[in-house]
Motif scaffolding. Structure first.
Motif, mmCIF file in Angstrom:
data_model
loop_
_atom_site.group_PDB
_atom_site.id
_atom_site.type_symbol
_atom_site.label_atom_id
_atom_site.label_comp_id
_atom_site.label_asym_id
_atom_site.label_seq_id
_atom_site.Cartn_x
_atom_site.Cartn_y
_atom_site.Cartn_z
ATOM 1 N N ARG A 173 0.970 -1.169 0.029
ATOM 2 C CA ARG A 173 -0.062 -0.031 0.052
ATOM 3 C C ARG A 173 0.763 1.418 -0.069
ATOM 4 N N LEU A 174 1.752 1.268 0.687
ATOM 5 C CA LEU A 174 2.737 2.482 0.856
ATOM 6 C C LEU A 174 3.538 2.535 -0.424
ATOM 7 N N ARG A 175 3.791 1.477 -1.230
ATOM 8 C CA ARG A 175 4.643 1.286 -2.351
ATOM 9 C C ARG A 175 3.682 2.153 -3.470
ATOM 10 N N GLU A 176 2.150 1.798 -3.370
ATOM 11 C CA GLU A 176 1.401 2.108 -4.186
ATOM 12 C C GLU A 176 1.140 3.622 -4.070
ATOM 13 N N ILE A 177 1.035 4.057 -2.698
ATOM 14 C CA ILE A 177 1.087 5.413 -2.563
ATOM 15 C C ILE A 177 2.196 6.377 -3.127
#
Lengths: 282, 287
Positions: free
Chosen positions: B277-281
């Motif tokens: 999710r952080l990577r997606e952000i």
């Protein structure tokens, strides 16, 4: 060099802001990015810094895709937004944790900038006023010595002496390797600083010229009587008369009012474009 | 390798985490010490007045409240560990830091796991020291009791903390993911999600129940959810008592295995999900 090629971007799928957008920014320049509200100035800065991602097309810095935001690229760019975040710590602590991320950070330069801005360095950052926070962030941004510095409305909140200090510091910071992009509405604050001028209108660069060229081709005059239609390129009411932008036929050196130029370009850019033989400059 | 994970940058991120959060950590540590002292004070009362020796079993249990307090603080710290993503200015500051997603993620991971456990242990040590010091200076003959009671060796043995460590890791993983996933009002959203999930599972099992899956038997499980997984027999089927007990035993063993698997798989699953999710952000959502 920063290159934006065939970039498409919109915050919603059906609302396109940038359509096949192209732009090249070369080192050694302080670009003045002008435009009305909603023209896409901040979005463009975010696209350059990799905070937003093009739907199609690319933005590169020395062949590196900016939206990948590799640490190597991020340590070469400093983006100072209009409202920047400063944590509740002291100046020294901030310096200890943030300066390490920028390999060429110059601590002496930073403290010297703080002194120029008359900022006390022993205080907690959250105790600063809005203007003082801005000064602090500017001092840090300039001391970071990154190759790209993006400033969004940097003079908002600065007091009158600080605006002059800001101009002095930016002018002394630029070198052949650095690219400054300053997005602003306060064009008078940027006098003798920004060059070239970029004017952005509805996601399109409608004007991109060096100051010297502008001054060579346009002249600023003052008239007491209102010019007749077609007599001049553009004019505005001012106190006691009319500020007029006209073609510089005699090649004399004169100083251009950037605000007047901006209004002229935005209001009827075809006349100006034809004068500069300008397709949109890339 | 340095393109994904660089030790120097990771250390810089860790330093940043602790420097920015040191005030909060100090407040948390002090309040933990204070709560520990309060527990020690009230824990001393029941037995010292009436029965000075030996310690009754329930007195020791009082100190098991401490790990529970640690879990509550864990929930707060972990839920708000990605506060940088809450507002645009903080988000820009965080996303523009010259570090990779892995370095950013693991710096927060270390801060909320090892860092926080270390802090909780230190708070416990300070509390114990304080209580010992107080007791040694109290005239015992006069009060006939200890003012405070300190944590006994039994409580500090690793075996006592093992289940809590498991709970901690599961709780950490779920909340860590939720911290990245929910941009604002993390804690209320997490609570609502948990309530919604529990309701959903119960309604689902209730729905199955009404479809005609009847003949429920139970081995001490009470909720629809537990009955659904442990003891439904299709309607109209005959089953011998021996078979029923055999099935029950099998189900019991299965649940034990599933519980252990959940303790190991759930944390890993949510940690990976949080990272993604952080990577997606970082590379998709932006600001």
């Amino acid at each position: 060099m920063i290159k934006i090629e065939n970039l498409n971007f919109g915050y919603r799928k059906k609302e396109v802001l940038f359509n096949q957008f192209n732009l090249a920014l070369s080192p050694g320049n302080i670009y003045g990015l002008l435009g009305k509200n909603g023209a896409g100035k901040t979005t463009l800065l975010k696209l350059i810094s990799g905070l937003l991602y093009p739907q199609t097309g690319v933005c590169t810095y020395n062949q590196i895709l900016t939206f990948k935001r590799t640490p190597e690229f991020l340590s070469e760019i400093f983006f100072l937004p209009e409202i920047s975040y400063l944590p509740a710590i002291k100046v020294k602590e901030y310096l200890e944790i943030y300066s390490l991320f920028y390999p060429r950070f110059d601590e002496n330069k930073f403290y010297s900038h703080l002194k120029d801005f008359e900022i006390e360095s022993g205080k907690r950052l959250t105790s600063y006023s809005y203007g003082q926070k801005k000064k602090f962030s500017l001092a840090f941004a300039l001391a970071a010595n990154t190759k790209i510095i993006l400033l969004d409305e940097p003079t908002n909140g600065l007091d009158i002496p600080a605006k002059s200090v800001f101009r002095k510091l930016v002018a002394s910071s630029i070198d052949d390797e650095k690219i400054f992009v300053i997005s602003t509405h306060q064009v008078r604050d940027m006098k003798h600083l920004i060059d070239p001028i970029l004017i952005l209108e509805k996601g399109e660069i409608i004007f991109n010229r060096q100051i010297a060229e502008i001054e060579q081709k346009l002249s600023l005059e003052f008239m007491h009587e209102e010019p007749k239609p077609g007599q001049v390129l553009y004019y505005e009411n001012t106190l006691g008369g009319f500020a007029v932008l006209n073609e510089n036929n005699n090649g004399s050196e004169n100083e251009i009012d950037i605000e007047l130029l901006f209004n002229a370009v935005v209001s009827d850019n075809q006349k100006i474009r034809s004068l500069f033989h300008e397709e949109v400059t890339v | 390798m340095s393109k994904v994970f660089n030790a120097k940058r990771f250390f810089m991120m860790i330093t940043r985490e602790f420097t920015l959060n040191k005030k909060n950590l100090l407040i948390i540590a002090l309040s933990m010490v204070l709560i520990g002292i309060v527990i020690s004070y009230f824990g001393a009362k029941p037995y010292t007045i009436t029965r000075p020796q030996p310690l009754p079993a329930y007195t020791v249990k009082i100190y098991e409240v401490y790990p529970f307090i640690v879990l509550v603080y864990c929930a707060i710290i972990v839920t708000y560990s990605f506060m940088e993503l809450n507002t645009p200015d903080k988000k820009i500051d965080y996303l523009m830091l010259p570090a990779t997603t892995a370095e950013k993620y693991f710096s927060k991971f270390v801060y909320t796991t090892f860092g926080f456990i270390l802090l909780a242990t230190l708070a416990l040590a300070v509390n114990t020291l304080f209580v010992k010091l107080m007791n040694s200076n109290v005239p015992y003959d006069y009060y006939k009791e200890n003012i405070f009671i300190f944590y006994r060796q039994k409580v500090l043995q690793p075996i006592n903390y093992w289940p809590y460590l498991h709970y901690y890791l599961v709780l950490h993983a779920v909340l860590f993911f939720a911290g990245v996933y929910f941009v604002k009002l993390e804690l209320p959203k997490i609570l609502l999600t948990v309530i919604a999930l529990a309701l959903g599972i119960n309604l689902f099992s209730l729905f199955l129940n009404t479809l005609g899956v009847v003949g429920v038997y139970s081995f001490g499980y009470n909720t629809n959810f537990q009955r659904f997984f442990t003891g439904y027999i299709p309607a109209g089927k005959q089953i011998s008592v021996q078979s029923m007990y055999a099935i029950g035993e099998f189900q019991r063993q299965t649940i034990i295995v599933l519980e252990y698997l959940a303790l190991f798989i759930v944390p890993i699953f949510f940690w990976i999900l949080g990272f993604m999710r952080l990577r997606e952000i970082e590379v998709k959502d932006g600001v």
